[in-house]
Write a protein that holds these residues in place. Structure first.
Motif, mmCIF file in Angstrom:
data_model
loop_
_atom_site.group_PDB
_atom_site.id
_atom_site.type_symbol
_atom_site.label_atom_id
_atom_site.label_comp_id
_atom_site.label_asym_id
_atom_site.label_seq_id
_atom_site.Cartn_x
_atom_site.Cartn_y
_atom_site.Cartn_z
ATOM 1 N N LEU A 1 0.897 -1.200 0.167
ATOM 2 C CA LEU A 1 0.021 -0.133 0.015
ATOM 3 C C LEU A 1 0.861 1.085 0.072
ATOM 4 N N PRO A 2 0.296 2.339 -0.623
ATOM 5 C CA PRO A 2 1.061 3.627 -0.415
ATOM 6 C C PRO A 2 0.843 4.307 1.003
ATOM 7 N N GLY A 3 1.751 5.348 1.203
ATOM 8 C CA GLY A 3 1.426 6.124 2.185
ATOM 9 C C GLY A 3 1.825 5.324 3.575
ATOM 10 N N ARG A 4 1.332 5.824 4.890
ATOM 11 C CA ARG A 4 1.753 5.152 5.898
ATOM 12 C C ARG A 4 0.647 4.274 6.362
ATOM 13 N N VAL A 5 1.119 3.086 6.946
ATOM 14 C CA VAL A 5 0.320 2.086 7.217
ATOM 15 C C VAL A 5 0.282 1.625 8.625
ATOM 16 N N TYR A 6 -0.677 1.496 9.169
ATOM 17 C CA TYR A 6 -1.056 0.908 10.675
ATOM 18 C C TYR A 6 -1.643 -0.720 10.403
ATOM 19 N N ALA A 7 -0.777 -1.591 10.809
ATOM 20 C CA ALA A 7 -1.229 -3.108 10.737
ATOM 21 C C ALA A 7 -1.610 -3.663 12.032
ATOM 22 N N GLY A 8 -2.684 -3.979 12.354
ATOM 23 C CA GLY A 8 -3.197 -4.703 13.323
ATOM 24 C C GLY A 8 -3.514 -6.242 13.091
ATOM 25 N N GLU A 9 -2.912 -7.209 14.070
ATOM 26 C CA GLU A 9 -3.153 -8.353 13.691
ATOM 27 C C GLU A 9 -3.139 -9.209 14.874
ATOM 28 N N ALA A 10 -3.891 -10.204 15.316
ATOM 29 C CA ALA A 10 -3.922 -11.122 16.570
ATOM 30 C C ALA A 10 -2.920 -11.921 16.832
ATOM 31 N N ALA A 11 -2.328 -12.463 15.634
ATOM 32 C CA ALA A 11 -1.358 -13.684 15.673
ATOM 33 C C ALA A 11 -0.114 -13.109 15.885
ATOM 34 N N ARG A 12 0.648 -13.529 17.044
ATOM 35 C CA ARG A 12 1.778 -12.767 17.399
ATOM 36 C C ARG A 12 2.793 -13.047 16.538
ATOM 37 N N ALA B 1 10.521 -3.048 9.010
ATOM 38 C CA ALA B 1 11.682 -2.162 9.610
ATOM 39 C C ALA B 1 12.996 -2.523 8.657
ATOM 40 N N ARG B 2 13.302 -3.744 8.231
ATOM 41 C CA ARG B 2 14.498 -3.962 7.534
ATOM 42 C C ARG B 2 14.230 -3.361 6.091
ATOM 43 N N ALA B 3 13.043 -3.245 5.409
ATOM 44 C CA ALA B 3 13.070 -2.551 4.093
ATOM 45 C C ALA B 3 12.651 -1.087 4.254
ATOM 46 N N GLN B 4 12.490 -0.823 5.642
ATOM 47 C CA GLN B 4 12.344 0.967 5.877
ATOM 48 C C GLN B 4 10.922 1.225 5.240
ATOM 49 N N ARG B 5 9.987 0.364 5.419
ATOM 50 C CA ARG B 5 8.582 0.700 4.810
ATOM 51 C C ARG B 5 7.902 1.476 6.181
ATOM 52 N N PRO B 6 6.982 2.387 5.924
ATOM 53 C CA PRO B 6 6.390 3.151 7.172
ATOM 54 C C PRO B 6 5.016 2.346 7.494
ATOM 55 N N VAL B 7 5.392 1.177 8.207
ATOM 56 C CA VAL B 7 4.461 0.529 8.659
ATOM 57 C C VAL B 7 4.518 0.242 10.143
ATOM 58 N N PHE B 8 3.514 0.701 10.929
ATOM 59 C CA PHE B 8 3.400 0.540 12.284
ATOM 60 C C PHE B 8 2.670 -0.739 12.548
ATOM 61 N N THR B 9 2.827 -1.425 13.415
ATOM 62 C CA THR B 9 2.306 -2.648 13.787
ATOM 63 C C THR B 9 2.116 -2.815 15.375
ATOM 64 N N GLU B 10 0.628 -3.486 15.240
ATOM 65 C CA GLU B 10 0.395 -3.710 16.760
ATOM 66 C C GLU B 10 -0.455 -5.189 16.768
ATOM 67 N N HIS B 11 -0.136 -5.708 17.823
ATOM 68 C CA HIS B 11 -0.500 -7.256 18.123
ATOM 69 C C HIS B 11 -1.966 -6.739 18.872
ATOM 70 N N ARG B 12 -2.980 -7.117 18.259
ATOM 71 C CA ARG B 12 -4.109 -6.623 18.642
ATOM 72 C C ARG B 12 -5.085 -7.700 18.333
ATOM 73 N N ASP B 13 -6.181 -8.122 19.249
ATOM 74 C CA ASP B 13 -7.280 -9.110 18.885
ATOM 75 C C ASP B 13 -8.497 -8.238 18.465
ATOM 76 N N LEU B 14 -8.759 -8.030 17.118
ATOM 77 C CA LEU B 14 -9.708 -7.073 16.777
ATOM 78 C C LEU B 14 -11.125 -7.789 16.769
ATOM 79 N N PHE B 15 -11.178 -8.815 17.350
ATOM 80 C CA PHE B 15 -12.606 -9.397 17.679
ATOM 81 C C PHE B 15 -12.959 -8.825 19.244
ATOM 82 N N ARG B 16 -11.935 -8.941 20.001
ATOM 83 C CA ARG B 16 -12.205 -8.549 21.523
ATOM 84 C C ARG B 16 -11.797 -7.050 21.470
ATOM 85 N N ARG B 17 -11.103 -6.495 21.001
ATOM 86 C CA ARG B 17 -10.683 -5.007 20.937
ATOM 87 C C ARG B 17 -10.456 -4.471 19.752
ATOM 88 N N PRO B 18 -11.765 -4.129 18.942
ATOM 89 C CA PRO B 18 -11.671 -3.486 17.765
ATOM 90 C C PRO B 18 -11.224 -2.144 17.866
#
Length: 394
Positions: free
Chosen positions: A272-283, A294-311
């Motif tokens: 995807l273009p631009g800045r990306v927030y990525a949420g995913e429950a699988a650690r 991080a290694r590819a220097q892509r603007p992706v911020f990640t969060e370990h988050r269960d989107l069923f319990r905590r959308p």
């Protein structure tokens, strides 16, 4: 009295206008009073010798036109059940022999190893001698595996084989065998070297244990090599992945800040273009995406988050110019209920279940979103499994 088959139902039976059902019938076939199917213009000769016994395929008797029609009808029917309509584009069909991941069964029976898919609605195993859906590299491993498993699979036992095409070769995880001792280790190493296996792991019930991995296994997504945890989820074919990524990119347009929810390893986040927030429950998956970005220097911020319990809340959703959803088969009801009240201009929704998608779409449309179009994707060729990507806009 002879009736014409007019459509194919969700489980693959042909149906006439007056509601008669017939197995292995295609649109345009004729159904006699005695229940005999007379093939019509869309009834093709199934290419595989194992059809229709093998449960890996249900629709090999359909030509591409009627198979595409089946996919479209499944989606249109699910939408109609929720009172919705929209433009449904022509399905993007993956070619035969392109499935890059598969789960096969193996069993020891009467002194020989059988490997394949279970029969439809049965536990009986079809010992495949050919396969028109698996990528050639995956199928090429089936015969050698019979020889290897003869050492470890005895006494009418069964094992489950997970095969995936990774960047370095085939990633193989076997559940249900034990292979202890020096002789077993040497046999596994010889097998992997001989057949170009990238990683070999065994799961006896306590989680995968790697027995062979000469270099770290990765899968390239969006041009970025991503560390691949055992038995990772990937889109079934490269062609299907490309079609879904293209639809998602079209759906979000030139959005500058994007949330990719149920992000997995980053199939969409890294494309995807631009800045990306990525949420995913699988650690394991989200840590792999974090490291790769991080290694590819892509603007992706990640969060370990269960989107069923905590959308993401409605307020959190409003921070983004676009949101991508790619939930499991159950859909994303909890997240969609938050999104329905948000002001996000565009939503790209990827689904592997038309029914749960239509349910979620109805919630979004009640929240004043518009369902602009749907791009069907047929990457599980000749099966009743249907995938799609859709765009919603304010």
């Amino acid at each position: 009295m002879t009736d014409m088959i007019v459509r194919v139902a969700a489980r693959g039976d042909g149906i006439t206008a007056n509601g008669r059902h017939a197995a292995l019938a295609a649109p345009g076939d004729m159904l006699t009073a005695e229940g005999q199917v007379v093939p019509g213009p869309h009834h093709q000769m199934p290419p595989c010798r194992h059809f229709p016994v093998c449960g890996g395929c249900q629709l090999q008797h359909l030509d591409d036109e009627s198979y595409a029609g089946f996919i479209t009808d499944r989606i249109a029917g699910a939408l109609a059940a929720q009172g919705l309509t929209t433009e449904i584009r022509p399905p993007a069909l993956s070619p035969p022999r392109t499935r890059r991941r598969a789960a096969l069964q193996a069993e020891s029976k009467s002194g020989r190893i059988r490997i394949g898919f279970s029969e439809g609605s049965s536990h009986s195993l079809v010992d495949i001698q050919e396969c028109w859906i698996l990528a050639p590299a995956l199928f090429a491993l089936v015969a050698p595996l019979r020889g290897l498993l003869a050492r470890f699979l005895r006494g009418n036992r069964r094992a489950r084989l997970h095969l995936t095409e990774a960047d370095q070769g085939i990633d193989l995880l076997i559940e249900g065998i034990e292979a202890e001792g020096l002789a077993a280790a040497e046999a596994i190493t010889d097998f992997c070297q001989r057949h170009g296996v990238a990683r070999f792991a065994i799961d006896t019930g306590l989680g995968p244990e790697t027995r062979w991995e000469p270099e770290p296994v990765t899968i390239t997504l969006g041009g970025v090599p991503v560390p691949m945890p055992h038995n990772s989820f990937l889109q079934a074919t490269r062609e299907g992945e490309a079609a879904l990524v293209a639809a998602v990119r079209e759906g979000i347009g030139q959005a500058g800040t994007i949330a990719d929810l149920f992000a997995g390893l980053g199939t969409f986040a890294l494309s995807l273009p631009g800045r990306v927030y990525a949420g995913e429950a699988a650690r394991d998956a989200i840590l792999s995406l974090k490291a790769a970005a991080a290694r590819a220097q892509r603007p992706v911020f990640t969060e370990h988050r269960d989107l069923f319990r905590r959308p993401l809340t409605t307020a959190e959703c409003d921070r983004f110019d676009a949101i991508v959803l790619d939930p499991p088969r159950a859909g994303a009801r909890e997240q969609v209920e938050q999104l329905a009240g948000a002001k996000v201009p565009a939503i790209a929704y990827v689904s592997c279940n038309p029914s749960s998608f239509a349910r979620d779409a109805e919630i979004l449309c009640k929240g004043d979103y518009r369902l602009d179009w749907i791009q069907p994707v047929g990457q599980f060729r000749w099966s009743s499994h249907v995938e799609l990507a859709a765009r919603f806009s304010r």
